[in-house]
Design an enzyme around this catalytic site. Structure first.
Site, PDB file in Angstrom:
ATOM      1  N   GLY A 239       0.824  -1.213   0.000  1.00  0.00           N
ATOM      2  CA  GLY A 239       0.000   0.000   0.000  1.00  0.00           C
ATOM      3  C   GLY A 239       0.850   1.252   0.000  1.00  0.00           C
TER       4      GLY A 239
ATOM      5  N   ARG B  87      -1.791  -1.144  -9.835  1.00  0.00           N
ATOM      6  CA  ARG B  87      -0.655  -2.019 -10.105  1.00  0.00           C
ATOM      7  C   ARG B  87      -1.112  -3.470 -10.206  1.00  0.00           C
ATOM      8  NH1 ARG B  87       3.200   1.264  -7.039  1.00  0.00           N
ATOM      9  NH2 ARG B  87       2.109   3.214  -6.708  1.00  0.00           N
TER      10      ARG B  87
ATOM     11  N   ASP C  25       9.084   6.111   7.340  1.00  0.00           N
ATOM     12  CA  ASP C  25       8.740   7.430   7.873  1.00  0.00           C
ATOM     13  C   ASP C  25       7.750   8.184   6.989  1.00  0.00           C
ATOM     14  OD1 ASP C  25      10.302   7.992   5.712  1.00  0.00           O
ATOM     15  OD2 ASP C  25      11.870   9.061   6.807  1.00  0.00           O
TER      16      ASP C  25
ATOM     17  N   GLY D  12       2.669   3.771   1.381  1.00  0.00           N
ATOM     18  CA  GLY D  12       3.245   4.066   2.694  1.00  0.00           C
ATOM     19  C   GLY D  12       3.806   5.463   2.802  1.00  0.00           C
TER      20      GLY D  12
ATOM     21  N   LYS E 159       4.142  12.143  -3.453  1.00  0.00           N
ATOM     22  CA  LYS E 159       5.030  11.066  -2.997  1.00  0.00           C
ATOM     23  C   LYS E 159       6.038  11.673  -2.025  1.00  0.00           C
ATOM     24  CE  LYS E 159       7.935   7.376  -4.887  1.00  0.00           C
ATOM     25  NZ  LYS E 159       8.453   6.766  -6.123  1.00  0.00           N
TER      26      LYS E 159
ATOM     27  N   ASP F 175       4.298  -4.805  -7.408  1.00  0.00           N
ATOM     28  CA  ASP F 175       3.676  -3.555  -6.951  1.00  0.00           C
ATOM     29  C   ASP F 175       4.236  -2.358  -7.715  1.00  0.00           C
ATOM     30  OD1 ASP F 175       5.927  -4.531  -5.267  1.00  0.00           O
ATOM     31  OD2 ASP F 175       5.858  -2.498  -4.472  1.00  0.00           O
TER      32      ASP F 175
END
Ligand code: AMP
Ligand code: MG
Length: 484
Positions: free
Chosen positions: A88, A187, A128, A90, A116, A252
């Site tokens: 997913g 994806r 993070d 992140g 992003k 992915d």
């Protein structure tokens, strides 16, 4: 100046299990890096407004325009062959989608606007949620270079600094966010997410969504599979013809739209060798240049597995048909490879009989440590032999090539004109990308902008452009890092 974005968010309208509603996490001090004005206009957005305070704040994640429905997309994926049922977004947030206006070169196309590096999400695991400046600039440079080379790809619309530090192996680094544009971010791994959960209803909804969005002519899941196989075979053939190595072809990181996505440790080769690998985490060379078509097939087999529950009739027959469709990759890929590499040596309609001539050149290039991009470009300039350690290895090939060129309908001149369109003079060489990043970390973005300007016209570079040069031995970059 007010930034208005005419959002129409079809992915957000899919059921809750497709995504998690999540706003970008604001940063300390947004600062502008760049705006892709031409792309903004093509999307019907005002480049001035994107460049303004609201635009920078939006890219940094500190301001949401009206109509945005920020979310993190759910997906799974095979990473280096091992299945992870939950990855997913992140560190990415889908702000929403826009449809390009009628008078645009992208007319009617629907595009994701995604941040992003925009902060943690429920999918961040131990990450993070951030990106540092290096990978943001790398993705900008390489994805825009690919677009200029006519390769289907996600695009870079804008980027901003965060005024925050990001900790990576190298220590503290300046943080940044990329505003990325894609036909979609769906994806192979998105299908795998639902297949792993036996959620056939979601697979059906996803399939309908992808067909409507990317393959409106496809009637049903088998036709969708065939269409994705076709696009991926052509895409990977294009990568090969440019000496491009994606670096992390995990499922992915394979978009069902057929666009190149997720520029991590990607690179263009300097010296040609089929086993070239740059990614520091690709220990066994799974994603080496020469392996890319096979990996494409492997990934598409995973997509086929996901679609099987949707295919009616006798299960064994469905498996057999889906297998044949996936194996159809080879024929499409081989034909495309022949056309592309044939064009690179000046052949307007290469046939199987020409394949040995092309393969022989590549073998000699590998043996002669010839630079991939420079050698093909130099063919039309009569200087290719200079690229070989032992120029005699090229000379021995050249006679056969000249004989073949003499049969070309347009003659040598026609062949050279075609070669000039098939062989870029300028590619995003690793050492130039690294140089641009290093300068930017010191606050100087001039090399970044100069490199982008050169890459925007890859085929008509002046013979003396410094961006045509191969790296000196001490400039050579042998490893690229995922530490993104
Ligand atoms: P990638 O290798 O970049 O395609 O990422 C694989 C997975 O790791 C995806 O689920 C990403 O969202 C996640 N990821 C990568 N970097 C970070 C990060 N810094 N913070 C959170 N998640 C990340
Ligand atoms: Mg990825």
């Amino acid at each position: 100046m007010t930034l208005h974005i005419p959002f129409d968010n079809s992915y957000a309208r899919l059921p809750d299990r497709f995504h998690v509603r999540q706003a970008p996490v604001p940063v300390a001090a947004p600062g502008p890096i760049a705006v892709n004005a031409a792309l903004a206009r093509a999307l019907g957005l005002d480049p001035e407004a994107l460049t303004g305070a609201e635009g920078v704040a939006m890219v940094a994640g500190n301001w949401l325009p009206e109509g945005a429905e920020p979310l993190a997309q759910a997906y799974a994926g095979h990473q280096f062959g091992g299945f992870n049922p939950q990855l997913g977004d992140g560190r990415a947030i889908l702000l929403g989608e826009v449809v390009a206006p009628a008078d645009s070169p992208l007319a009617g196309g629907r595009f994701d606007l995604q941040l992003k590096g925009s902060g943690p999400t429920p999918f961040s695991r131990r990450g993070d949620g951030r990106a540092w400046l290096g990978p943001v600039l790398r993705e900008w440079i390489v994805s825009e270079a690919m677009a200029a080379l006519n390769v289907p790809t996600t695009r870079a619309l804008a980027a901003a600094t965060t005024g925050e530090q990001v900790w990576r192996e190298q220590g503290p680094l300046p943080g940044a966010v990329l505003l990325r544009v894609a036909a979609s971010h769906i994806r192979v791994g998105t299908f795998q997410f639902f297949r792993a959960r036996n959620d056939t209803e979601a697979l059906r909804l996803l399939t309908d969504h992808v067909i409507a969005r990317h393959y409106p002519g496809a009637e049903g899941p088998m036709a969708l599979l065939a269409a994705v196989v076709d696009r991926q075979a052509r895409l990977i053939a294009q990568w090969m013809a440019l000496g491009f190595i994606h670096g992390v072809m995990n499922t992915d990181n394979m978009a069902v739209s057929g666009e190149t996505i997720d520029y991590g440790p990607c690179a263009f080769m300097d010296d040609y060798h089929p086993e070239t690998v740059f990614s520091s985490i690709d220990q066994f060379g799974r994603y080496a240049w020469a392996n890319q078509p096979q990996i494409g097939v492997w990934n598409l087999a995973q997509l086929a597995t996901c679609l099987l529950p949707l295919i009616g009739g006798e299960p064994a027959a469905a498996v057999e048909e889906a297998t044949a469709v996936v194996h159809g990759f080879a024929e499409i890929y081989q034909a495309e490879w022949l056309a592309l590499f044939g064009a690179k040596i000046g052949l307007s309609a290469a046939t199987e009989a020409d394949r040995p001539l092309i393969e022989d050149l590549l073998t000699r290039m590998a043996g002669g440590q010839a630079d991939f991009t420079r050698t093909f470009r130099a063919l039309l300039e009569g200087k290719a032999r200079d690229e070989f350690l032992d120029p005699a290895a090229f000379d021995a090939w050249e006679a056969g090539w000249q004989a073949r060129l003499a049969q070309e309908p347009g003659g040598i001149d026609g062949a050279k004109a075609a070669m000039a369109r098939a062989n870029p003079a300028i590619i995003a060489r690793n050492h130039r990308v690294e140089e641009a990043i290093a300068a930017a970390v010191e606050g100087d973005f001039a090399p970044f902008h100069a490199l982008n300007a050169a890459l925007a016209a890859p085929f008509d570079a002046a013979p003396d452009s410094p961006y045509r040069a191969a790296p000196w031995p001490e400039q050579r970059v042998l490893r690229t890092f995922c530490g993104t």
